[in-house]
Design an enzyme around this catalytic site. Sequence first.
Site, PDB file in Angstrom:
ATOM      1  CG  HIS A   1      28.207  32.756 -55.125  1.00 45.85           C
ATOM      2  ND1 HIS A   1      26.625  32.446 -54.913  1.00 45.85           N
ATOM      3  CD2 HIS A   1      28.733  32.655 -56.312  1.00 45.85           C
ATOM      4  CE1 HIS A   1      26.471  31.896 -56.249  1.00 45.85           C
ATOM      5  NE2 HIS A   1      27.358  32.116 -57.033  1.00 45.85           N
TER       6      HIS A   1
ATOM      7  CG  HIS B   1      21.200  38.467 -55.262  1.00 44.76           C
ATOM      8  ND1 HIS B   1      20.228  37.729 -54.946  1.00 44.76           N
ATOM      9  CD2 HIS B   1      22.236  37.991 -55.976  1.00 44.76           C
ATOM     10  CE1 HIS B   1      20.446  36.542 -55.437  1.00 44.76           C
ATOM     11  NE2 HIS B   1      21.752  36.638 -56.223  1.00 44.76           N
TER      12      HIS B   1
ATOM     13  CG  HIS C   1      20.832  28.569 -54.679  1.00 45.09           C
ATOM     14  ND1 HIS C   1      20.639  28.029 -55.775  1.00 45.09           N
ATOM     15  CD2 HIS C   1      21.002  29.864 -54.821  1.00 45.09           C
ATOM     16  CE1 HIS C   1      20.476  28.889 -56.754  1.00 45.09           C
ATOM     17  NE2 HIS C   1      20.724  30.148 -56.114  1.00 45.09           N
TER      18      HIS C   1
END
Length: 333
Positions: free
Chosen positions: A225, A216, A253
Site C-alpha cells: 500500500h 491501522h 502484510h
Amino acid sequence: MGISEKKTMNMIMLCLWLATISLICGQTSAKFPKFEHPTKGDGTLKFLVIGDWGRKGEYNQSQVALQMGRIGEELDLDFVISTGDNFYDNGLYGETDPAFVESFTNIYTAKSLQKPWYAVLGNHDYRGDAVAQLSPYLQKIDSRWLCLRSFVVNAEIVELFMLDTTPFVNDYFINPEHIYDWRGVIPTKGYTTYALKDLERALKESRAKWKIVVGHHAIRSVGHHGDTAELVNLLLPVLRANGVDLYVNGHDHCLEHISDDKSPIQFLTSGAGSKAWRGDVKNLSHENLKFFYDGQGFMSLQFTDSDMEITFYDVYGEVLHRWTTSNQLLSDM
C-alpha cells in the site's frame, strides 16, 4: 489471572461501556476515552504488537500465535496491541458472530496472552458490522478484548494513543468495490478533523516518558500500500509537533521499520499476523528503511524510563531485527 489484573479488567469493562455509548452515537468532539493500565511495578513495560490476523487460524495465524505465547512468557507481558484488520475478510457480521471466538479466543490461548488486548479497527473491519467490534458484549465472551475507534491507554511510563485511521482514507468513499459501515463516522470531514484535534490535545496533556500513536494505516511504508497520503499530510505534522516517539500500524502484510527524516519518530509496521504478501515491495532502497520482511510474524516493544527496545520476530519466533534507543539520545537529536 491475579487480583490486580482482575481489577484492571473490571475497570476497563466499566470505561468501555461509557465510551462506547458516546462513540456509537457519533459524538464528534470529546476527549479520547482513557484507560489506566498499571504496570507490574518493576519500572518496565513490555507488550506485543500484531496486525491483520483474524483468519480462524489459517495462513499460519496459529503458528504466529504459538510463538507469541512463547515470547510473551519470556517477556512477562503487560498487554497486546492489535493494529487492525482483526477479522477477515469482512469484519464481524454482529456481536454473536462465531468468528470472534474462532479467530481470537480459540487461537491466542497461551497463558502469557491472557492479558488485555487493545485494538483499533482496520479497513476490513469496516466492511462488516464495525460497531459490533466496539461493543462491550464481546468482553462477556472474552474479557481481554477492548476495541474502540480512538482512545488512550495510560501505562505510566508509556502512553498509547489509539487512532481510527480508516475514515481518513478518501479511496474508501470513492471506490464502489466494497461497502463500509460508516455509522458514527459521517460526516467524515468533521469526524477526522475532531479526531486530530482530540489527538493533539491528548498528546499535549501527556506527561509520559514515551508517546506511541497506533493506527491501522501506514504513514511510511515500502510495502504493497505504501505511504498513506492523507496521514502524511494531516497526521504526521501533529506527531512531529508533539514529541511522538513511535507510529505503529498494520495494513501492509509485512514487518518493517522506517525512520523519519525530520524527527526522531520511528515508523513500525506489524501487519503480518496471518496472510503475508511475499515479494510485494515498492522500494527496498528507501534511504530511511532500517528493516523489511515480507513473511509472517509480530513485534515486541520493551520500555524503561530511559530506554526502548524494538524486536521483530518471524513465524518461528526467531529474531529478525532489533533496535534500541534511549530518551537521552532522542533529546540530543
